[in-house]
Every structure is written in C-alpha cells, then in structure tokens.
Design an enzyme around this catalytic site. Structure first.
Site, mmCIF file in Angstrom:
data_model
loop_
_atom_site.group_PDB
_atom_site.id
_atom_site.type_symbol
_atom_site.label_atom_id
_atom_site.label_comp_id
_atom_site.label_asym_id
_atom_site.label_seq_id
_atom_site.Cartn_x
_atom_site.Cartn_y
_atom_site.Cartn_z
ATOM 1 N N LYS A 65 0.836 -1.196 0.000
ATOM 2 C CA LYS A 65 0.000 0.000 0.000
ATOM 3 C C LYS A 65 0.877 1.255 0.000
ATOM 4 O O LYS A 65 0.680 2.161 -0.785
ATOM 5 C CB LYS A 65 -0.930 -0.027 1.219
ATOM 6 C CG LYS A 65 -1.843 1.176 1.315
ATOM 7 C CD LYS A 65 -2.791 1.072 2.489
ATOM 8 C CE LYS A 65 -3.504 2.409 2.681
ATOM 9 N NZ LYS A 65 -4.397 2.422 3.824
ATOM 10 N N GLU A 67 10.504 -4.741 4.541
ATOM 11 C CA GLU A 67 10.586 -6.147 4.135
ATOM 12 C C GLU A 67 10.270 -6.317 2.649
ATOM 13 O O GLU A 67 10.964 -7.028 1.915
ATOM 14 C CB GLU A 67 9.586 -6.991 4.946
ATOM 15 C CG GLU A 67 9.894 -7.095 6.421
ATOM 16 C CD GLU A 67 9.178 -6.045 7.252
ATOM 17 O OE1 GLU A 67 8.977 -4.900 6.768
ATOM 18 O OE2 GLU A 67 8.810 -6.359 8.400
ATOM 19 N N GLY A 110 -4.888 -1.836 4.759
ATOM 20 C CA GLY A 110 -4.136 -2.986 4.257
ATOM 21 C C GLY A 110 -4.848 -4.303 4.542
ATOM 22 O O GLY A 110 -4.945 -5.181 3.682
ATOM 23 N N ARG A 111 -5.366 -4.458 5.762
ATOM 24 C CA ARG A 111 -5.995 -5.730 6.145
ATOM 25 C C ARG A 111 -7.411 -5.873 5.586
ATOM 26 O O ARG A 111 -8.071 -6.873 5.830
ATOM 27 C CB ARG A 111 -5.969 -5.889 7.665
ATOM 28 C CG ARG A 111 -6.525 -4.699 8.431
ATOM 29 C CD ARG A 111 -6.152 -4.779 9.913
ATOM 30 N NE ARG A 111 -6.576 -3.590 10.646
ATOM 31 C CZ ARG A 111 -5.865 -2.477 10.778
ATOM 32 N NH1 ARG A 111 -4.680 -2.375 10.195
ATOM 33 N NH2 ARG A 111 -6.315 -1.460 11.487
ATOM 34 N N GLU A 132 -4.981 -6.534 14.522
ATOM 35 C CA GLU A 132 -4.418 -5.233 14.147
ATOM 36 C C GLU A 132 -5.523 -4.177 14.173
ATOM 37 O O GLU A 132 -5.263 -2.999 14.377
ATOM 38 C CB GLU A 132 -3.751 -5.299 12.762
ATOM 39 C CG GLU A 132 -2.737 -4.184 12.558
ATOM 40 C CD GLU A 132 -1.941 -4.310 11.268
ATOM 41 O OE1 GLU A 132 -2.517 -4.089 10.196
ATOM 42 O OE2 GLU A 132 -0.739 -4.602 11.335
ATOM 43 N N HIS A 153 -5.623 -33.123 17.543
ATOM 44 C CA HIS A 153 -4.541 -33.975 18.030
ATOM 45 C C HIS A 153 -3.381 -33.164 18.575
ATOM 46 O O HIS A 153 -2.289 -33.684 18.741
ATOM 47 C CB HIS A 153 -4.088 -34.915 16.910
ATOM 48 C CG HIS A 153 -5.199 -35.804 16.449
ATOM 49 N ND1 HIS A 153 -5.479 -37.015 17.043
ATOM 50 C CD2 HIS A 153 -6.155 -35.610 15.502
ATOM 51 C CE1 HIS A 153 -6.540 -37.553 16.445
ATOM 52 N NE2 HIS A 153 -6.972 -36.709 15.521
ATOM 53 N N LYS A 213 9.379 -0.885 14.241
ATOM 54 C CA LYS A 213 9.957 -0.560 12.928
ATOM 55 C C LYS A 213 11.067 0.478 13.083
ATOM 56 O O LYS A 213 12.135 0.359 12.497
ATOM 57 C CB LYS A 213 8.890 0.030 11.996
ATOM 58 C CG LYS A 213 7.879 -0.952 11.460
ATOM 59 C CD LYS A 213 6.969 -0.224 10.459
ATOM 60 C CE LYS A 213 5.761 -1.058 10.087
ATOM 61 N NZ LYS A 213 4.802 -0.344 9.262
#
Ligand code: F6P
Length: 548
Positions: free
Chosen positions: A211, A217, A272-273, A358, A390, A510
């Site tokens: 965005k 990253e 973004g999400r 978030e 399990h 960050k």
C-alpha cells in the site's frame, strides 16, 4: 476527536445491564440452557448470504442477545455503519475514510469520498486487472525472452500478503493449474530463496504489493527479486515484463523502477488488512480468473448489503461481533480459536489474526482515553480441523481457561473422496457437542471408570462455540465469509470504542529496527549506550558472530 456521551462505554446503562446479566448467569450451564428451551437451536441460528451461523452453543440466555443489541444501539453502531458507507472519515486518527465496501460496489452505485464517487475508479482498476490477467493466462503477456509466464510470485507483507495467500489457498480448486503461485513476505532471505529455488526467471512474474511502497521487508524482497531476474536475463528492460506493482503510492513505485503503466492502484480509504479484494488481489485474479474474482466480489457485496440493511437482531456480522464482545469483555475469555474444517481454509486463521488483532488490539478509545475498565480484542488463533484435535484441543476441553471457538465447515466437499468428508464433518460437529456438554463425573463412573481416574476423564463442558456452515466453498461464499468477519470486527470495535482502522502499535518496533540494522552492519564498533544492557549485549554477541 472526542467521543460523545459517557466517558467510558462501561458507564452506559446498557453496559451495566449486561454486566449484571453476566453475573446472574453464574452457575447456569449450557446443559441447563438447552434443557430449559427446546427451541433454542432454531432461535439462536441465523442465515444469510449462503452462511448458516449457529450460536446456540454460546453461553447466551434468553435475554442476552437482546441486551447485546441494545448495547450496540447505545454505542451508536447504526450511526457508525451509516458513516462508513457514507464515506465519512471514521478513521479519525489518520483522518481517512474507510470504504473497503466500495471495492465490491456494483457499477452504477454511488459511494463518495469528499463528494467524489469512487465506484468508477474501482471498476477502472478492476477492468485493467482483468485485461492483464487474461493476457497472462492466455500467454499474450509473456516474459522478456518471449517465454510464457508460468510462475507468479507475490511479494508483500501483512495485508499485502495474508489476504492474497489466504484467498489463493482457499480458492485453489478454481485456480489455473498451469500457473505456479508463490508468496514471499518475510525479510528473512530464506523466504525468497525457497520460493524461487526451482523457478525459471524467464517465466516468472513478480507482483510487488505494498500500500505504502515504503515497507522495509517488501522493498528488500523486491530488490532481491530484481537482482535475481537481472542476473539471469541480463537486460534492465526485462523489469518491465517481469515486475508489476500494486500500491497507492505511484511516486515510490516509479522511484523503485517499476513502470507505473504496470501499476495497479488503490486508495488510502482501503486499509491494508481490508484490501484482499482490491488490486492487492491481483494474484487471486490471476489464479482464478476475472469471472470468479467477480463472483468473490459478489459474495462480499451480498454480506455488505446484509450488514447495512438487516435488523441487528438477525444481522450476521453484528451478532458475530457482539458474541465476541460477550465472550471476552463480559465473560472474561482471553482468546478465540478459529477452527476451519476445510483444508482449503488452512490460512484463514492467520488472515483473521491480522484482521481482528491489528484492528481492535487497542488500549485507548477513539477519544484518547486509556481503557482501564474493560478488555478489548482477544487473541485470535487456530488451525484446521481435524489436525488441531490432536494437538491443542486437549486444553480447550479440559484446560483451566475457557476458549470460545468458531467452527467453520461445509456441507459438500470440493474433493469428495470416499468417506473423508463425512468423517471430517462428524468430527467438527462432535467437537462442538463435546465442548458444550462434556461428560459428567456420574457419566464417567457409569462407564465403569476406576475412581482415581474419574476426575481425569471428566469433561466439564460449558465451553462455548459458534458453528458456521456453508453449502460449499466457492469464491462467492469466501467473499461473504470474509465480509462477515470484516464487519464483525467493525461491530466489536464500535462497542469497545476503539478505532479499528489505524495501527500505531506497529511503528515503534519498525523505528528501532531501522536504528539497529546499521549497528549490526557497521565496520566500526558502534556506541550502544542508548540501548538497555540486554539489547546492547545481544547486538555485541551478534556482531561478534557475524564476522566469524
Ligand atoms: O506494519 C503493519 C502494516 O502497515 C500493515 O497494516 C500492512 O498491512 C502491512 O504493514 C504492509 O503494509 P504495506 O502494504 O504498505 O507494505
């Protein structure tokens, strides 16, 4: 940025009524609630947009949902929904509108931000995406050397990764199997190296999704991808055929060296999400094709319309958000487990983690008051069934904490193989039943269990869950399922009086990482006095080992 009314939601009469109601339910179990009402299962199950949602196994008495609905009204949920759909700047701390619903609005519908109808802009991008995807899928868009594109690598992180990975995994059944899809998110070079180790650069297309186009990253991975491509193709001109960008930031895309004619845009009113159905979904559209992508948008749109118009008493996202608030804020649960009984939804819990946590992982109200009188967002986590049974289900059945669960399953399998699907769904229904009703000491003794083992083999029950059932996992149904959770998160945020659309909490780490990176890399021993003793020692240890 002040919120109207009482300074705390907890001062609302509707809140106090619910707190008293929660206290009055002490000692009343799900067994009691079912015994008292033969029609409970019908009364507490709701259906819309192809989803059947059964809340009967939640710790809800007759008056609980009505009281929660009154709380929603008291918190101004109706006004907040209307403000969102009207393009109001409800993301007050970033002074932005929140209009992901416009991403799936039909042509001709008007949704405005500052008087500008954004729907034509959305469709212009969708049309460009469709033309591009058709070109790649039909081999008209080819690599620099003329070879067809056979591999698509999505580079992005957070909302620019989790939505694309989740949607690709969920809709793989509908995907073009002639294309290989990989997703690179982590700044750990291993992620990139493993994603491309068997790919031919001449046949590989990178989609750089960000965005902001400033995310460390993603830019590090995109630079490495460019070097990897150019090392093989040895011509700068190859970048134009092998890289496309998805962003709101054309200037940074151009600065990175990607031609903005191969950039697909979106807008600052898409978080973004909340972006998997924007151009961030380019990899999804490449996989399933434009028509199925439109089907997915139709599923989102159906749930948007339901959320906007249905009465709160039967509104799926509103009820889902309210049940989450009930479990965490009033009944004290710390986490919610999301348990899809469908392998295609294996990445859904991870996607939901960002969406919920978030958004609502906040400790101050919209008005800036520290929230010290109630709990906000729980931890969301989960794994697909039956695998989780399990590993961690032991704790859900017999641990000391209560963990509400969202089970998700389908009537029909996309891979009908022998008895597999019946076994899968039998397990899904059985787990919810076992959690709710358990097995009493008397029942355990009745099985002839020896006295020292009775306590160990007793299941306390009274462990709440909701069951979400769809006919089969289609693009349309996935859209409705995601929108259900998007709007449930919105609903819960409205009750907690937080801003679900900012994420200031990600910033500090960050900033510190940006400061520490050069300290790790410096050739001269840096002064580390501004760090605490522990961090300084870790940096020294890393530096010593790094040069070995
Ligand atoms: O750091 C968190 C975050 O900003 C998320 O909100 C976002 O989804 C992710 O980083 C990636 O951001 P971008 O798409 O701008 O690269």
């Amino acid at each position: 940025m002040t919120s109207p009314g009482p300074s705390s939601r907890a001062d609302l009469p509707e809140w106090r009524a619910l707190a008293a109601h929660a206290a009055s339910l002490e000692g009343i179990t799900l067994r009691d609630l079912f015994a008292a009402d033969r029609h409970r299962a019908e009364r507490l199950a709701f259906e819309a947009c192809g989803l059947f949602v059964d809340h009967a196994k939640q710790r809800l008495a007759d008056s609980t949902l009505p009281l929660l609905v009154q709380l929603a009204r008291g918190c101004g949920l109706r006004e907040q929904i209307d403000a969102m759909f009207a393009g109001g700047r409800i993301n007050a701390t970033e002074n932005r509108a929140v209009l992901h619903v416009a991403l799936r609005a039909p042509r001709g519908m008007r949704l405005e931000v500052d008087g500008h109808d954004v729907v034509p802009d959305v469709h212009a991008v969708l049309d460009r995406m469709a033309a591009f995807c058709d070109g790649v899928r039909q081999g008209e868009w080819h690599g620099h050397t003329g070879r067809p594109i056979r591999n698509v690598v999505n580079i992005g992180i957070g909302g620019s990764d989790l939505g694309p990975v989740m949607a690709f995994t969920a809709l793989r059944h509908y995907a073009d199997r002639g294309l290989t899809f990989r997703f690179v998110s982590n700044v750990d070079g291993t992620d990139f190296a493993e994603a491309v180790h068997d790919l031919d650069p001449a046949e590989t297309l990178f989609i750089v999704c960000s965005k902001t186009f400033t995310t460390q990253e993603t830019l590090a991975n995109a630079r490495t991808a460019r070097s990897w491509t150019l090392a093989a193709l040895r011509d700068e001109a190859a970048v134009a055929r092998h890289f496309v960008a998805v962003s709101t930031n054309a200037a940074e895309v151009a600065a990175f060296g990607i031609d903005t004619t191969t950039m697909f845009g979106f807008w600052d009113w898409v978080g973004g999400r909340y972006s998997m159905d924007s151009a961030i979904g380019l990899s999804t559209m490449l996989a399933i094709g434009p028509e199925q992508f439109q089907e997915m948008l139709a599923g989102f749109r159906a749930m948007d319309e339901h959320f906007r118009s249905a009465g709160f008493e039967r509104n799926l996202p509103v009820l889902h958000g309210l049940v989450a608030v009930w479990n965490t804020t009033f009944l004290g649960a710390h986490t919610i487990a999301v348990l899809p009984y469908d392998q295609y939804l294996s990445r859904f819990p991870a996607y939901l983690q960002q969406l919920a946590m978030e958004s609502n992982g906040k400790r101050v109200t919209l008005g800036g008051r520290a929230i010290d009188d109630y709990q906000t967002c729980p931890v969301y986590w989960g794994e697909p069934g039956t695998n989780g049974q399990h590993s961690f289900y032991q704790l859900i059945h017999q641990g000391t904490r209560i963990i509400p669960c969202d089970f998700i399953g389908f009537i029909q399998s996309l891979q009908p193989l022998g008895r597999h699907h019946d076994l899968l769904m039998a397990n899904c229904f059985a787990q919810a039943e076992a959690l709710a009703f358990g097995k009493t000491e008397a029942e355990v003794r009745g099985d002839g269990v020896s006295e020292p083992l009775v306590a160990h083999k007793t299941f306390p029950g009274d462990r709440p869950s909701s069951m979400i059932v769809g006919e089969r996992l289609t693009p349309r149904l996935l859209g409705s399922l995601v929108a259900l959770y998007e709007h449930a998160v919105f609903t819960a945020g409205a009750i907690w009086d937080v801003n679900p659309f900012d994420q200031w909490g990600v910033e500090l780490g960050k900033v510190l990482a940006t400061r520490i990176a050069p300290e790790l890399e410096a050739s001269v021993e840096p002064a580390l006095t501004h760090h605490d003793g522990s961090t300084a020692a870790l940096i020294r240890r890393y530096r010593a080992g790094r040069s070995r």
